[in-house]
Design a protein around this motif. Structure first.
Motif, PDB file in Angstrom:
ATOM      1  N   GLU A  78       0.826  -1.199   0.000  1.00 31.66           N
ATOM      2  CA  GLU A  78       0.000   0.000   0.000  1.00 31.66           C
ATOM      3  C   GLU A  78       0.870   1.263   0.000  1.00 31.66           C
ATOM      4  O   GLU A  78       1.807   1.388   0.788  1.00 31.66           O
ATOM      5  CB  GLU A  78      -0.936   0.006   1.211  1.00 31.66           C
ATOM      6  N   TYR A  79       0.513   2.211  -0.860  1.00 34.19           N
ATOM      7  CA  TYR A  79       1.234   3.480  -1.041  1.00 34.19           C
ATOM      8  C   TYR A  79       2.646   3.274  -1.579  1.00 34.19           C
ATOM      9  O   TYR A  79       3.420   4.227  -1.659  1.00 34.19           O
ATOM     10  CB  TYR A  79       1.305   4.309   0.256  1.00 34.19           C
ATOM     11  N   GLY A  85      -8.063  14.484   7.385  1.00 36.52           N
ATOM     12  CA  GLY A  85      -6.706  14.986   7.195  1.00 36.52           C
ATOM     13  C   GLY A  85      -6.444  15.397   5.764  1.00 36.52           C
ATOM     14  O   GLY A  85      -5.970  16.498   5.487  1.00 36.52           O
ATOM     15  N   HIS A 112     -10.339  -0.751  13.639  1.00 36.28           N
ATOM     16  CA  HIS A 112      -9.483  -1.296  12.587  1.00 36.28           C
ATOM     17  C   HIS A 112     -10.319  -2.036  11.542  1.00 36.28           C
ATOM     18  O   HIS A 112     -11.275  -2.715  11.879  1.00 36.28           O
ATOM     19  CB  HIS A 112      -8.456  -2.239  13.211  1.00 36.28           C
ATOM     20  N   HIS A 156     -11.251   9.019   9.095  1.00 40.57           N
ATOM     21  CA  HIS A 156     -10.104   9.733   9.682  1.00 40.57           C
ATOM     22  C   HIS A 156      -9.167  10.253   8.591  1.00 40.57           C
ATOM     23  O   HIS A 156      -8.755  11.410   8.593  1.00 40.57           O
ATOM     24  CB  HIS A 156      -9.373   8.777  10.628  1.00 40.57           C
ATOM     25  N   VAL A 157      -8.850   9.376   7.647  1.00 38.81           N
ATOM     26  CA  VAL A 157      -7.922   9.750   6.583  1.00 38.81           C
ATOM     27  C   VAL A 157      -8.376  11.021   5.879  1.00 38.81           C
ATOM     28  O   VAL A 157      -7.580  11.931   5.637  1.00 38.81           O
ATOM     29  CB  VAL A 157      -7.813   8.611   5.547  1.00 38.81           C
ATOM     30  N   PHE A 194       2.059  14.021   4.201  1.00 42.09           N
ATOM     31  CA  PHE A 194       0.771  14.649   4.503  1.00 42.09           C
ATOM     32  C   PHE A 194       0.864  15.696   5.596  1.00 42.09           C
ATOM     33  O   PHE A 194      -0.105  16.397   5.858  1.00 42.09           O
ATOM     34  CB  PHE A 194      -0.228  13.598   4.982  1.00 42.09           C
ATOM     35  N   TRP A 241       4.610  -0.549   7.487  1.00 39.02           N
ATOM     36  CA  TRP A 241       3.845   0.456   8.233  1.00 39.02           C
ATOM     37  C   TRP A 241       4.712   1.486   8.911  1.00 39.02           C
ATOM     38  O   TRP A 241       4.249   2.567   9.257  1.00 39.02           O
ATOM     39  CB  TRP A 241       2.825  -0.189   9.165  1.00 39.02           C
ATOM     40  N   ILE A 272     -11.696   4.339   9.525  1.00 41.69           N
ATOM     41  CA  ILE A 272     -10.326   4.690   9.130  1.00 41.69           C
ATOM     42  C   ILE A 272     -10.318   5.636   7.919  1.00 41.69           C
ATOM     43  O   ILE A 272      -9.727   6.706   7.981  1.00 41.69           O
ATOM     44  CB  ILE A 272      -9.481   3.421   8.883  1.00 41.69           C
ATOM     45  N   ASN A 327      -8.932   0.726  18.865  1.00 43.46           N
ATOM     46  CA  ASN A 327      -8.520   0.176  17.572  1.00 43.46           C
ATOM     47  C   ASN A 327      -9.160  -1.187  17.314  1.00 43.46           C
ATOM     48  O   ASN A 327      -9.427  -1.552  16.173  1.00 43.46           O
ATOM     49  CB  ASN A 327      -7.000   0.071  17.507  1.00 43.46           C
ATOM     50  N   GLY A 352      -6.759  10.517  15.376  1.00 36.79           N
ATOM     51  CA  GLY A 352      -5.754   9.472  15.172  1.00 36.79           C
ATOM     52  C   GLY A 352      -5.312   8.843  16.489  1.00 36.79           C
ATOM     53  O   GLY A 352      -5.373   7.629  16.651  1.00 36.79           O
ATOM     54  N   PRO A 353      -4.860   9.657  17.439  1.00 39.90           N
ATOM     55  CA  PRO A 353      -4.449   9.077  18.717  1.00 39.90           C
ATOM     56  C   PRO A 353      -5.566   8.302  19.407  1.00 39.90           C
ATOM     57  O   PRO A 353      -5.313   7.280  20.033  1.00 39.90           O
ATOM     58  CB  PRO A 353      -4.050  10.302  19.538  1.00 39.90           C
ATOM     59  N   VAL A 384       2.527   9.313   5.900  1.00 34.14           N
ATOM     60  CA  VAL A 384       1.573  10.280   6.429  1.00 34.14           C
ATOM     61  C   VAL A 384       2.320  11.439   7.079  1.00 34.14           C
ATOM     62  O   VAL A 384       2.008  12.611   6.889  1.00 34.14           O
ATOM     63  CB  VAL A 384       0.632   9.615   7.458  1.00 34.14           C
ATOM     64  N   HIS A 396       0.900   1.564  15.397  1.00 35.38           N
ATOM     65  CA  HIS A 396      -0.551   1.604  15.602  1.00 35.38           C
ATOM     66  C   HIS A 396      -1.337   1.105  14.395  1.00 35.38           C
ATOM     67  O   HIS A 396      -2.546   0.929  14.487  1.00 35.38           O
ATOM     68  CB  HIS A 396      -1.024   3.005  16.040  1.00 35.38           C
ATOM     69  N   HIS A 397      -0.672   0.879  13.273  1.00 38.35           N
ATOM     70  CA  HIS A 397      -1.363   0.286  12.123  1.00 38.35           C
ATOM     71  C   HIS A 397      -1.411  -1.230  12.231  1.00 38.35           C
ATOM     72  O   HIS A 397      -2.031  -1.894  11.413  1.00 38.35           O
ATOM     73  CB  HIS A 397      -0.667   0.672  10.817  1.00 38.35           C
TER      74      HIS A 397
HETATM   75  C1  HEM Z   1      -1.397  12.515  15.771  1.00 37.93           C
HETATM   76  C2  HEM Z   1      -1.534  12.203  14.534  1.00 37.93           C
HETATM   77  C3  HEM Z   1      -2.155  10.908  14.012  1.00 37.93           C
HETATM   78  C4  HEM Z   1      -2.256   9.665  14.591  1.00 37.93           C
HETATM   79  C5  HEM Z   1      -1.765   9.216  15.953  1.00 37.93           C
HETATM   80  C6  HEM Z   1      -2.925   8.817  13.620  1.00 37.93           C
HETATM   81  C7  HEM Z   1      -3.289   7.490  13.864  1.00 37.93           C
HETATM   82  C8  HEM Z   1      -3.863   6.651  12.931  1.00 37.93           C
HETATM   83  C9  HEM Z   1      -4.407   5.347  13.205  1.00 37.93           C
HETATM   84  C10 HEM Z   1      -4.452   4.672  14.571  1.00 37.93           C
HETATM   85  C11 HEM Z   1      -4.844   4.836  12.025  1.00 37.93           C
HETATM   86  C12 HEM Z   1      -5.568   3.529  11.807  1.00 37.93           C
HETATM   87  C13 HEM Z   1      -4.775   2.302  11.673  1.00 37.93           C
HETATM   88  C14 HEM Z   1      -5.696   1.132  11.473  1.00 37.93           C
HETATM   89  O1  HEM Z   1      -6.322   0.673  12.457  1.00 37.93           O
HETATM   90  O2  HEM Z   1      -5.808   0.658  10.339  1.00 37.93           O
HETATM   91  C15 HEM Z   1      -4.569   5.814  11.004  1.00 37.93           C
HETATM   92  C16 HEM Z   1      -4.818   5.641   9.647  1.00 37.93           C
HETATM   93  C17 HEM Z   1      -4.507   6.592   8.685  1.00 37.93           C
HETATM   94  N1  HEM Z   1      -4.213   7.919   8.913  1.00 37.93           N
HETATM   95 FE1  HEM Z   1      -3.797   8.738  10.724  1.00 37.93          FE
HETATM   96  N2  HEM Z   1      -3.206   9.543  12.500  1.00 37.93           N
HETATM   97  C18 HEM Z   1      -2.759  10.824  12.693  1.00 37.93           C
HETATM   98  C19 HEM Z   1      -2.873  11.888  11.801  1.00 37.93           C
HETATM   99  C20 HEM Z   1      -3.154  11.734  10.448  1.00 37.93           C
HETATM  100  C21 HEM Z   1      -3.180  12.814   9.477  1.00 37.93           C
HETATM  101  C22 HEM Z   1      -2.943  14.289   9.785  1.00 37.93           C
HETATM  102  C23 HEM Z   1      -3.428  12.225   8.273  1.00 37.93           C
HETATM  103  C24 HEM Z   1      -3.547  12.818   6.877  1.00 37.93           C
HETATM  104  C25 HEM Z   1      -3.351  14.025   6.551  1.00 37.93           C
HETATM  105  C26 HEM Z   1      -3.568  10.793   8.490  1.00 37.93           C
HETATM  106  C27 HEM Z   1      -3.766   9.864   7.483  1.00 37.93           C
HETATM  107  C28 HEM Z   1      -3.989   8.531   7.704  1.00 37.93           C
HETATM  108  C29 HEM Z   1      -4.102   7.558   6.636  1.00 37.93           C
HETATM  109  C30 HEM Z   1      -3.921   7.799   5.127  1.00 37.93           C
HETATM  110  C31 HEM Z   1      -4.444   6.329   7.252  1.00 37.93           C
HETATM  111  C32 HEM Z   1      -4.816   5.045   6.552  1.00 37.93           C
HETATM  112  C33 HEM Z   1      -3.750   4.034   6.499  1.00 37.93           C
HETATM  113  C34 HEM Z   1      -4.276   2.796   5.837  1.00 37.93           C
HETATM  114  O3  HEM Z   1      -4.273   2.752   4.607  1.00 37.93           O
HETATM  115  O4  HEM Z   1      -4.688   1.871   6.536  1.00 37.93           O
HETATM  116  N3  HEM Z   1      -3.419  10.543   9.816  1.00 37.93           N
HETATM  117  N4  HEM Z   1      -3.995   6.934  11.583  1.00 37.93           N
END
Ligand code: HEM
Lengths: 71, 488
Positions: free
Chosen positions: B127-128, B361, B349, B357-358, B226, B215, B354, B345, B336-337, B222, B269-270
């Motif tokens: 992925e990516y 951002g 998950h 959340h993405v 990002f 991951w 998810i 999660n 995210g946190p 990210v 965390h992923h």
């Molecule tokens: C403190 C900052 C952040 C934390 C701790 C965080 C945490 C997480 C977590 C826990 C997941 C889910 C993992 C899962 O269960 O599959 C996730 C997925 C994702 N986050 Fe964040 N996130 C944060 C900020 C951001 C920001 C600012 C963006 C984008 C601008 C972003 C983009 C994404 C993307 C693209 C995924 C998807 C990954 C995938 O393909 O599974 N995150 N993030």
């Protein structure tokens, strides 16, 4: 090494790193403020690098003359 | 020590990347809207044979928006901001001009080749990091060229201190270089074992190790694509557009080092509840929570920069875009946190929460900031005022509505889905089968797709507004100091 020892070491490591990192963080803050107090740096004026960014604006801090200046 | 007055900043490379941002933004987001509707209406999968299926289009969407739209946006702003905060024109160095142009063209060829190969179904299934090894090599070349351009410009600068945005651009360069190289270590199967086509490869890592490297990369993609370069943008464009100095420059430095240090450890965390070692998971969780601090450090710094100047939010749509970007940044770095907490999660998950959340951002933070940056640059690069403020205002509201529809539908869908998967009857048997969840979610998918469509419509308005600005808008005599001039 048995599991108990590993856990114990992990716990010590955890405490150590928590304290160590907190100290680093606060030292950096202290360093920033101290540098300003002593007058070696004025961090806040660096905002002007973005605000006055025309090519003919005077730089906030020029590079030393030893650097070749193109005209 | 005044610079030569005949000398000007050279925006030719920045302009090229601006066009690329618009082009790939349209391609990437259009495909995104198509796959979103495919989830609501599965028959849409069969419109173009193998080329129109969700599986083919999904990596095209992600690569298109990340490596097409966003990277060219980052490069466009770099070739603009870099010169200005270093107070040196690219035109002063014919070498850097050549590097810049070469950077652009190799980038274009690489990304177009990526689009074609992904359409053909050629990819590594990471992925990516889907691109196959020949393209990975091209990416390395273009990245090195970007590095030469950054450090070359720094080498001939007049401003001694590197402005905070520069730090973030440099971190983007170094971070991605390291991540990309390690995650894309791959074995070309044809040359090593005589298997597959010449362009095929397999990852050099296996099993759990592959997941961990993937991951570490994915999460920090990210971070360093990002987040870090977008912070570089906002630290320049918001103060410049509003005429306000950064609220606390010291806080910007502290947040910088905080972000750099903390982000790299959070990728675990992923992979919660997977086969990676328990301590990696716990560390990922803990560092994710700590990550709120440096993230909010930057975001709050930006909001406070507007202190006493909130009237500008009403008058200037660019400020509105940027303040909303910063707010969405706070939202996703809180969300995210929360998702990184192990027990949360376990629910979140694999669910639609998810992508919810993405897109807070990406659409809110990354998209808004990138568009605001290009809007700010346009009058300075083309010496014309922005074509229409009204159009910009409508764009803002259409896109904001789109984002709200997107994340609210996905929050509800994700939590519903997660709860249904876990529900059991009194004997511990699963209460629902998978297809039950799918039927329940269909309306939310339709809502999400429509939210995405609104965002895409807004992007077309943005493209049109810029096009008109470049071609027919009223010429301006002097470069505006702060607020960008715009026609009603
Ligand atoms: C403190 C900052 C952040 C934390 C701790 C965080 C945490 C997480 C977590 C826990 C997941 C889910 C993992 C899962 O269960 O599959 C996730 C997925 C994702 N986050 Fe964040 N996130 C944060 C900020 C951001 C920001 C600012 C963006 C984008 C601008 C972003 C983009 C994404 C993307 C693209 C995924 C998807 C990954 C995938 O393909 O599974 N995150 N993030």
């Amino acid at each position: 090494m048995n599991m108990e020892t590993i856990r114990e070491l992990q716990a010590y490591g955890y405490i150590f790193f928590t304290i160590f990192l907190a100290v680093i963080l606060y030292s950096y803050l202290y360093h920033l403020y101290k540098a300003e107090k002593k007058g070696t740096r004025n961090y806040e004026q660096y905002s002007n690098i973005a605000l006055h960014d025309n090519l003919d604006d005077a730089p906030v801090e020029s590079r030393t003359p030893s650097n070749k200046e193109k005209e | 020590m005044q610079a030569n007055h005949a000398l000007n900043y050279d925006y030719s490379v920045a302009k090229c990347f601006t066009y690329a941002t618009i082009l790939f933004g349209i391609i990437g987001m259009l495909i995104g809207v198509v796959i979103a509707y495919q989830m609501a209406f599965p028959d849409l999968n069969y419109l173009a044979g193998e080329y129109g299926t969700f599986g083919r289009l999904r990596p095209l969407h992600t690569s298109g928006v990340i490596f097409g739209f966003l990277l060219s946006g980052i490069f466009a702003t770099w070739y603009y901001v870099g010169q200005r905060v270093l107070k040196v024109s690219m035109a002063e160095s014919p070498f850097l001009m050549i590097v810049g142009r070469l950077h652009f063209w190799i980038y274009m060829i690489t990304i177009l080749a990526a689009v074609v190969t992904l359409f053909m179904g050629i990819g590594t299934s990471k992925e990516y990091a889907e691109l196959e090894w020949p393209l990975d090599i091209a990416v390395v070349v273009l990245w090195v060229l970007w590095g030469i351009s950054i450090f070359g410009l720094i080498g001939i600068r007049r401003e001694k201190t590197l402005y905070i945005s520069m730090w973030y651009y440099i971190a983007t360069f170094l971070g991605v270089a390291m991540l990309y190289l390690f995650n894309n270590m791959e074995v070309p199967t044809y040359f090593v074992a005589g298997m597959g086509k010449w362009y095929h490869s397999v990852s050099m890592y296996a099993g759990t190790n592959d997941a961990m490297v993937q991951w570490w990369y994915g999460h920090n993609a990210v971070a360093f694509v990002f987040t870090v370069p977008i912070i570089a943008m906002i630290y320049y464009f918001l103060p410049k557009e509003s005429g306000q100095p950064v609220f606390s420059y010291k806080l910007s430095l502290l947040s910088f080092w905080g972000l750099m240090f903390v982000y790299l450890w959070a990728g675990g965390h992923h992979l919660l509840y997977s086969t990676v070692p328990d301590w990696v998971q716990t560390m990922g969780s803990i560092f994710s929570i700590i990550l709120i601090l440096p993230s909010w450090g930057s975001a709050i710094n930006m909001l406070l920069t507007m202190k006493g100047q909130w009237g500008q939010l009403k008058e200037n749509p660019l400020i509105k875009f940027m303040i909303f970007a910063s707010t969405f940044y706070m939202l996703s770095t809180l969300e995210g946190p929360i998702q990184a907490i192990k027990s949360v999660n376990a629910l979140a998950h694999f669910t639609d929460w998810i992508p919810g959340h993405v897109h807070d951002g990406t659409l809110g933070w990354v998209g808004f900031m990138t568009m605001a940056a290009l809007y700010h640059m346009a009058p300075r690069m083309y010496k014309r005022e922005l074509y229409s403020k009204k159009l910009m205002e409508s764009q803002f509201w259409i896109q904001t509505t789109g984002i709200v529809m997107y994340f609210s539908s996905m929050w509800i869908a994700g939590i519903t889905q997660g709860m249904m998967w876990r529900a059991t009857d009194q004997y511990g048997n699963l209460a629902y089968s998978f297809i039950d969840t799918v039927t329940v979610l269909i309306p939310y998918y339709a809502l999400r797709a429509t939210g995405g469509l609104l965002y895409l419509i807004g992007f077309f308005m943005f493209a049109y507004n810029l096009y008109k600005t470049m071609t027919v808008s009223k010429a301006i005599e002097r470069e505006p100091q702060n607020a960008s001039p715009m026609a009603a």
